[in-house]
Design an enzyme around this catalytic site. Structure first.
Site, short mmCIF file in Angstrom:
data_model
loop_
_atom_site.label_atom_id
_atom_site.label_comp_id
_atom_site.label_asym_id
_atom_site.label_seq_id
_atom_site.Cartn_x
_atom_site.Cartn_y
_atom_site.Cartn_z
N CYS A 72 106.02 67.30 66.43
CA CYS A 72 106.06 66.48 65.22
C CYS A 72 107.33 65.62 65.17
O CYS A 72 108.45 66.14 65.13
CB CYS A 72 105.99 67.39 63.99
N GLY A 73 107.15 64.31 65.15
CA GLY A 73 108.30 63.41 65.10
C GLY A 73 109.10 63.54 63.83
O GLY A 73 110.33 63.44 63.84
N HIS A 74 108.44 63.76 62.70
CA HIS A 74 109.15 63.92 61.43
C HIS A 74 110.00 65.19 61.44
O HIS A 74 111.08 65.23 60.87
CB HIS A 74 108.16 63.96 60.27
#
Length: 558
Positions: free
Chosen positions: A69-71
């Site tokens: 997950c980039g976030h």
């Protein structure tokens, strides 16, 4: 029968509880000597160690993340900084994290549907953790937690302590209550827990009532700008209404006029004032800067109704211009938008921008004397020369609702990855039916063209307009491939009953996330205006009703 029952009871006693399986409490007892690993000051938990952590740490924040997950990757350094901040203050709170995909049991137990999801556990309560509703920056995370393990408002005993508090911040809120055991005080403190961008004080001292000219319970917002102070008297019969107080504080903590930029945009959209009046100027030009004074002069009567915003066209605000269909050279000009309906308004005449003309325009819009305008690109000269016809706002009605044609339209966004993926199939469909006089395959850029008939909520959206006089519209929600498209057209806008229709699995859309865990195909105007199409807006689940941007990954959308 009695002998059989006795035998079963004796057998259970012999087996003991360990034969019936271990619960979380049993595991925590077993692991009591085990040390939970840490990474960058954050506990790393698993299904085996969570119970132990809950037992050892009465205030525990847990982040459920996914390695992909980039976030989550963006949050990680801020989360670690928050842990370090709180540790340096010896705060009685601990930060931890759980790898969601690696711990499916915990993900299921705590109903985690998106990443990152943060939950706060108090006093070992495993069944009712509080959903984190705060910012994604270190100081915001730390302050949210401070207000849960410590007081959310400072108790003021004298004039000196009150003045010292007011000197520390641009905006300070003080609750003046004659009885600190009153229910209104609990409401005030509950609000203070979540209004992280304000500092709160609380007093019952008569000398402070006298100093600030108060005779009854009142919440006062002190600020170092504009009016300097705003009072919210507590209703003696109804008491303190949290929603009304929330709106009052948000409204009066805003400057009368706010310059739009990446730092102020979250505050602008948190205000929950639906009407935004924007003055577009070039701040490098003196004659443009002079207009701001008149703009500000018009603002006071509209506080709470209209938010006054200045947009510098010479700064990095091209996305705002695009949203309103403007070019930088058209400044100075004003526009009003209702961020709930997304309706936009422009002055009827090009009168000079003065305090009087601004006030008149606001009144006309609020009194529904001005019609909203719709964005449209110009009709391309070759709009009908390719197999896929190009529609814009100005020619949509004429083409889509042509009673002699069956028109299939793709509503897309240039940045949408799903739109790009289906483009070859759409071109192939157009080529297949290009010799059919009664069928039109078309596309419309829904980010640059608005329609009076309906609003587009996600990309791509496919709509079929069958021939005939009834202006019928059928939304296509099935698989996006040439074969299924063809079946749909050949059957006049229907698919065979045996055709599975699974839009979620087979036809994903570029969506906005509305809420920490809920997917909504909702293009939020505030997110667009803020220039970040991949961020959603959510209404805080707490009493402090503010809109707040948040990044999140949902399974299947990463």
């Amino acid at each position: 029968m009695d002998n059989q029952l006795l035998f079963v009871l004796l057998l259970l006693g012999a087996i003991g509880p360990q034969g019936l399986g271990k619960g979380p409490e049993d595991l925590s007892e077993e692991l009591s000597g085990e040390e939970i690993p840490k990474e960058d000051g954050v506990l790393v938990l698993s299904h085996r160690t969570l119970s132990l952590a809950l037992r050892e740490h009465p205030a525990l924040m847990v982040e459920f993340y996914a390695p992909w997950c980039g976030h989550c990757k963006a949050l990680a350094p801020e989360y670690s900084k928050a842990a370090a901040l709180l540790a340096s203050e010896s705060a009685r709170v601990t930060l931890a994290k759980v790898d969601g995909p690696a711990e499916p049991e915990l993900v299921k137990e705590f109903s985690v549907e998106g990443y990152p999801t943060l939950k706060f556990f108090k006093d070992g309560n495993r069944t009712h953790p509080e959903e984190y509703t705060g910012p994604q920056k270190a100081e915001g995370i730390a302050e949210w937690l401070r207000r849960r393990v410590g007081p959310s408002a400072i108790h003021l005993e004298d004039k000196e302590s009150a003045q010292a508090l007011m000197d520390t911040r641009d905006v300070v809120v003080i609750g003046f209550f004659q009885d600190l055991q009153d229910e209104d005080v609990a409401t005030f403190l509950a609000l203070a827990r979540d209004a992280l961008d304000m500092t709160f004080g609380l007093t019952d001292q008569p000398q402070l009532f006298q100093k600030f000219g108060l005779t009854k319970d009142t919440v006062v917002l002190f600020k170092k700008f504009d009016e300097g102070r705003a009072d919210f008297p507590v209703d003696e019969e109804l008491g303190l209404d949290l929603r009304d107080l929330s709106r009052f504080l948000i409204t009066h903590s805003m400057h009368l006029v706010t310059e739009f930029n990446s730092q102020t945009s979250p505050k602008i959209f948190a205000a929950r004032i639906l009407n935004h009046l924007l003055l577009f100027v070039n701040q490098t030009l003196a004659q443009h800067r002079e207009l701001v004074a008149g703009f500000r002069e018009a603002a006071p009567p509209f506080r709470g109704q209209v938010l006054f915003v200045v947009v510098d066209v010479a700064a990095n605000n091209s996305h705002v211009l695009q949203y309103f269909g403007l070019k930088a050279e058209e400044a100075p000009t004003i526009r009003l938008v209702n961020v709930e309906t997304t309706k936009k308004y422009a002055p009827i005449s090009e009168a000079p921008i003065t305090s009087a003309s601004v006030a008149t325009f606001c009144h006309e819009v609020l009194q529904a004397k001005v019609k909203p305008y719709l964005l449209s690109q110009e009709v391309p000269s070759d709009w009908d020369q390719r197999p896929v016809k190009t529609l814009v706002g100005k020619n949509f009605e004429q083409v889509a609702f042509d009673e002699t044609k069956n028109v299939f339209v793709k509503f897309y966004a240039p940045w949408c990855s799903h739109c790009k993926e289906m483009a070859p199939a759409w071109e192939a469909l157009a080529e297949k039916y290009q010799d059919r006089e009664d069928i039109v395959i078309a596309e419309l850029d829904a980010t640059a063209n608005e329609l009076e008939a309906f609003t587009i909520h996600g990309y791509p959206t496919l709509k079929f307009f069958p021939a005939g006089p009834h202006r019928k519209v059928i939304e296509y929600k099935s698989t996006r491939d040439l074969e299924t498209f063809s079946k749909f057209l050949d059957s006049g806008g229907e698919l065979p009953k045996e055709e599975p229709q699974e839009p979620t699995a087979s036809a994903p859309k570029c969506t906005y996330l509305h809420g920490p865990l809920e997917r909504r195909d909702l293009p939020c105007p505030a997110a667009l205006l803020a220039g970040d199409r991949q961020r959603g807006l959510r209404l805080s689940a707490t009493g402090f009703t503010q809109w707040e941007a948040r990044d999140i990954c949902v399974e299947g959308t990463r």
